[in-house]
Design a protein around this motif. Structure first.
Motif, PDB file in Angstrom:
ATOM      1  N   ARG A  18       8.241 -10.941  10.612  1.00 49.87           N
ATOM      2  CA  ARG A  18       9.322 -10.863   9.631  1.00 49.87           C
ATOM      3  C   ARG A  18      10.020  -9.537   9.905  1.00 49.87           C
ATOM      4  O   ARG A  18       9.412  -8.486   9.848  1.00 49.87           O
ATOM      5  CB  ARG A  18       8.712 -10.865   8.220  1.00 49.87           C
ATOM      6  N   THR A  33       0.764 -10.627   6.308  1.00 44.30           N
ATOM      7  CA  THR A  33       1.206 -10.092   5.018  1.00 44.30           C
ATOM      8  C   THR A  33       0.941  -8.588   4.986  1.00 44.30           C
ATOM      9  O   THR A  33       0.059  -8.100   5.683  1.00 44.30           O
ATOM     10  CB  THR A  33       0.465 -10.724   3.817  1.00 44.30           C
ATOM     11  N   ILE A  34       1.700  -7.876   4.166  1.00 43.38           N
ATOM     12  CA  ILE A  34       1.535  -6.425   4.075  1.00 43.38           C
ATOM     13  C   ILE A  34       0.108  -6.076   3.653  1.00 43.38           C
ATOM     14  O   ILE A  34      -0.526  -5.181   4.222  1.00 43.38           O
ATOM     15  CB  ILE A  34       2.555  -5.821   3.091  1.00 43.38           C
ATOM     16  N   ILE A  35      -0.403  -6.784   2.661  1.00 44.41           N
ATOM     17  CA  ILE A  35      -1.735  -6.457   2.149  1.00 44.41           C
ATOM     18  C   ILE A  35      -2.817  -6.706   3.202  1.00 44.41           C
ATOM     19  O   ILE A  35      -3.714  -5.883   3.383  1.00 44.41           O
ATOM     20  CB  ILE A  35      -2.026  -7.229   0.834  1.00 44.41           C
ATOM     21  N   GLY A 228       5.917  -2.530   6.629  1.00 45.15           N
ATOM     22  CA  GLY A 228       5.488  -2.701   5.237  1.00 45.15           C
ATOM     23  C   GLY A 228       4.160  -2.010   5.001  1.00 45.15           C
ATOM     24  O   GLY A 228       4.006  -1.205   4.080  1.00 45.15           O
ATOM     25  N   ASP A 231       4.214   1.806   5.338  1.00 41.00           N
ATOM     26  CA  ASP A 231       4.685   2.501   4.149  1.00 41.00           C
ATOM     27  C   ASP A 231       3.611   2.583   3.059  1.00 41.00           C
ATOM     28  O   ASP A 231       3.435   3.626   2.433  1.00 41.00           O
ATOM     29  CB  ASP A 231       5.934   1.824   3.593  1.00 41.00           C
ATOM     30  N   ILE A 295       4.688  -0.944 -11.442  1.00 44.49           N
ATOM     31  CA  ILE A 295       4.869  -0.429 -10.087  1.00 44.49           C
ATOM     32  C   ILE A 295       6.111   0.435 -10.059  1.00 44.49           C
ATOM     33  O   ILE A 295       7.232  -0.054 -10.212  1.00 44.49           O
ATOM     34  CB  ILE A 295       4.993  -1.601  -9.085  1.00 44.49           C
ATOM     35  N   ARG A 297       9.175   2.747  -8.699  1.00 49.32           N
ATOM     36  CA  ARG A 297      10.048   2.619  -7.525  1.00 49.32           C
ATOM     37  C   ARG A 297      10.928   3.866  -7.448  1.00 49.32           C
ATOM     38  O   ARG A 297      11.129   4.569  -8.454  1.00 49.32           O
ATOM     39  CB  ARG A 297      10.940   1.381  -7.642  1.00 49.32           C
ATOM     40  N   SER A 325       5.316   2.351  -4.903  1.00 45.97           N
ATOM     41  CA  SER A 325       4.938   1.031  -4.411  1.00 45.97           C
ATOM     42  C   SER A 325       3.643   0.583  -5.052  1.00 45.97           C
ATOM     43  O   SER A 325       3.054   1.307  -5.851  1.00 45.97           O
ATOM     44  CB  SER A 325       4.776   1.075  -2.886  1.00 45.97           C
ATOM     45  N   PHE A 326       3.203  -0.596  -4.675  1.00 42.01           N
ATOM     46  CA  PHE A 326       1.898  -1.097  -5.058  1.00 42.01           C
ATOM     47  C   PHE A 326       0.930  -0.618  -3.994  1.00 42.01           C
ATOM     48  O   PHE A 326       1.201  -0.715  -2.799  1.00 42.01           O
ATOM     49  CB  PHE A 326       1.936  -2.633  -5.099  1.00 42.01           C
ATOM     50  N   ARG A 355      12.627   0.327 -14.998  1.00 37.82           N
ATOM     51  CA  ARG A 355      13.645  -0.647 -15.423  1.00 37.82           C
ATOM     52  C   ARG A 355      13.626  -0.855 -16.930  1.00 37.82           C
ATOM     53  O   ARG A 355      13.682  -1.977 -17.436  1.00 37.82           O
ATOM     54  CB  ARG A 355      13.471  -1.976 -14.672  1.00 37.82           C
ATOM     55  N   TYR A 359       5.805   3.306 -18.725  1.00 34.72           N
ATOM     56  CA  TYR A 359       4.408   3.115 -18.343  1.00 34.72           C
ATOM     57  C   TYR A 359       3.716   4.462 -18.194  1.00 34.72           C
ATOM     58  O   TYR A 359       4.285   5.382 -17.604  1.00 34.72           O
ATOM     59  CB  TYR A 359       4.308   2.378 -17.001  1.00 34.72           C
TER      60      TYR A 359
END
Lengths: 374, 127
Positions: A18, A33-35, A228, A231, A295, A297, A325-326, A355, A359
């Protein structure tokens, strides 16, 4: 602005990566996947194509001296075959770039600037070389040459499986020239993940061969990884990213990067301004934040616990998130951000506005992901 | 292949209506593009949602995307399993990864949506 491609762009395509655009380069975000990729690096070994990084070779007997006017560490003090994380600052001590400098030969240095700053750094050095009394050669070795990062606790085994010899670069930031399955690579013991690992600089071709060779290992299995995971891994370590956490509006003192600066002996641009700031004290500090929920940002405002504002103005933020990030390893949101010095100590409870919803967050010491977490 | 037992919006969501109850989720293409989903903010039971308007958020490691409903209606149920383990949306976007259920306000709204093959063509065009 045309898009730049890695020498192994064909591999990314055939592997179904990707892709994304980063600083004029088209690069893989992830292959799976990133994870999964992040986890592979923490537990075993991962391979990244980081051919977007700049590579500038500076050579000549006066090279060390010339470079000392730009980098905040002392090039002349670097032993041959070793490197160091360093910074280039402007006259106001603002960070122009963060980079690695390796002394490959007595009179030869390899600089590895960020992709976005390679042009700028090249110009600075070429101008200085033109004005030097002794001959200094400044070469841009970026285009057409690949760099890979092999990272993880099993990276040394993976390097052996590919035909390399970790014992030649037994300590961090050592660099040596090796031949892996016929492919020549300058290999440093370094990385941006917090794990043991290597960065492999190729200047004589063979990139696709070496990529395949390293990934072909069965034991240990090496997982291809994209930007991904790069980072999330660096953020868990609290490593800054130029253009997000550091830039020309932030100083090494504010960013907690004074370990990369030889302040007393330095004669680099901005040294006076930095000495002045050190004696007066910085007003803000780049801090690491851990959240329980939410999360964070980049751009999220930071308030005191309970949503209170800082001293001086009702409800004013005390800081701002620069990277968020997560965290796959911690399973929660994490961030780097600048906090007013009064509130910037570890343990301080804060609130992050994500947003419109607030938190709770806490300032923690770096790295956020600590080895004991394993 | 995009299942034929449901309709798709150009925001990559699907709706499947069975016995007057509409189930909404995101497409497999959407979950793949988002990457690892780590947080879901779903609308509340009883909330009225309008077709095409944002009614929640889907957060992946890298970014946050608004959640829309392909059709208008009143939310009757949300997938708590998905809220607790968001990765289920990546694993099974068309089955266990459903997001919420609605009592449709206007059943004919699905006529404006795409079939499985139309959605496949739509994704092709976008690529």
């Amino acid at each position: 602005m045309s898009i730049l491609h890695s020498p192994i762009a064909g591999k990314h395509r055939s592997m179904g990566a990707r892709m994304t655009h980063f600083s004029s380069w088209e690069l893989p975000v992830s292959y799976s996947t990133i994870i999964a990729e992040h986890t592979a690096v923490r537990q075993s070994a991962g391979l990244f194509d980081i051919s977007h990084l700049g590579r500038i070779l500076v050579s000549g007997n006066a090279a060390a001296d010339m470079l000392s006017k730009f980098v905040t560490s002392t090039p002349a003090a670097l032993p041959v075959g070793s490197g160091r994380y360093t910074l280039i600052t402007n006259d106001h001590a603002g960070i122009v770039d963060d980079l690695f400098i390796y002394r490959t030969k007595a009179a030869e240095f390899l600089l590895v600037p960020n992709a976005s700053n390679t042009g700028k750094v090249l110009e600075l050095l070429q101008a200085a070389a033109r004005n030097a009394t002794e001959h200094i050669l400044v070469e841009d070795k970026t285009a057409g040459n690949a760099v890979f990062a092999l990272q993880g606790p099993r990276a040394p085994e993976a390097l052996v499986a590919a035909g390399g010899d970790p014992s030649q670069i037994s300590s961090r930031y050592g660099i040596s020239l090796q031949v892996l399955g016929g492919v020549e690579a300058l290999i440093s013991r370094s990385g941006y993940t917090g794990e043991d690992g290597f960065e492999l600089y190729l200047f004589s071709g063979g990139a696709e061969l070496l990529w395949d060779r390293i990934l072909g290992s069965d034991e240990p299995r090496v997982v291809p990884c994209g930007l991904g995971a790069r980072d999330t891994l660096r953020l868990e370590m609290g490593y800054p990213l130029w253009g997000q956490d550091i830039d020309t509006s932030t100083t090494p003192l504010e960013a907690g990067l004074m370990f990369a600066v030889d302040l007393d002996s330095g004669n680099f641009a901005g040294v006076q301004a930095l000495r002045k700031q050190k004696s007066e004290g910085a007003q803000r500090k780049l801090s690491a934040l851990m959240l329980k929920a939410g999360i964070p940002r980049a751009g999220c405002r930071i308030f005191l616990a309970g949503g209170r504002g800082g001293a001086g103005a009702e409800g004013e933020p005390v800081g701002i998130v620069t990277s968020g990030s997560f965290s796959p390893s911690l399973g929660r949101g994490i961030a780097l951000g600048y906090i007013s010095l009064d509130y910037a100590s570890a343990g301080t409870e804060l609130t992050v506005d994500i947003r419109g919803t607030r938190y709770p967050a806490q300032i923690v010491t770096k790295p956020l992901y600590k080895k004991e977490n394993k | 292949m995009s299942p034929d037992d449901r309709q798709y919006s150009n925001e990559h969501e699907w709706v499947r209506i069975e016995a007057g109850e509409a189930t909404i989720g995101i497409s497999d293409h959407a979950q793949d593009a988002l990457g690892d989903i780590v947080f879901l903010q779903l609308p509340e039971v009883g909330q009225k949602v309008s077709a095409g308007e944002s009614c929640g958020e889907i957060e992946s490691v890298k970014s946050v995307s608004p959640m829309h409903s392909p059709i208008s209606g009143t939310v009757t149920a949300v997938n708590q399993v998905a809220v607790d383990t968001p990765e289920i949306v990546n694993r099974d976007a068309y089955g266990e990864g459903w997001l919420f259920k609605l009592e449709a306000a206007n059943a004919s709204e699905v006529d404006g949506l795409m079939t499985g093959s139309e959605y496949e063509a739509f994704i092709e065009e976008q690529a």
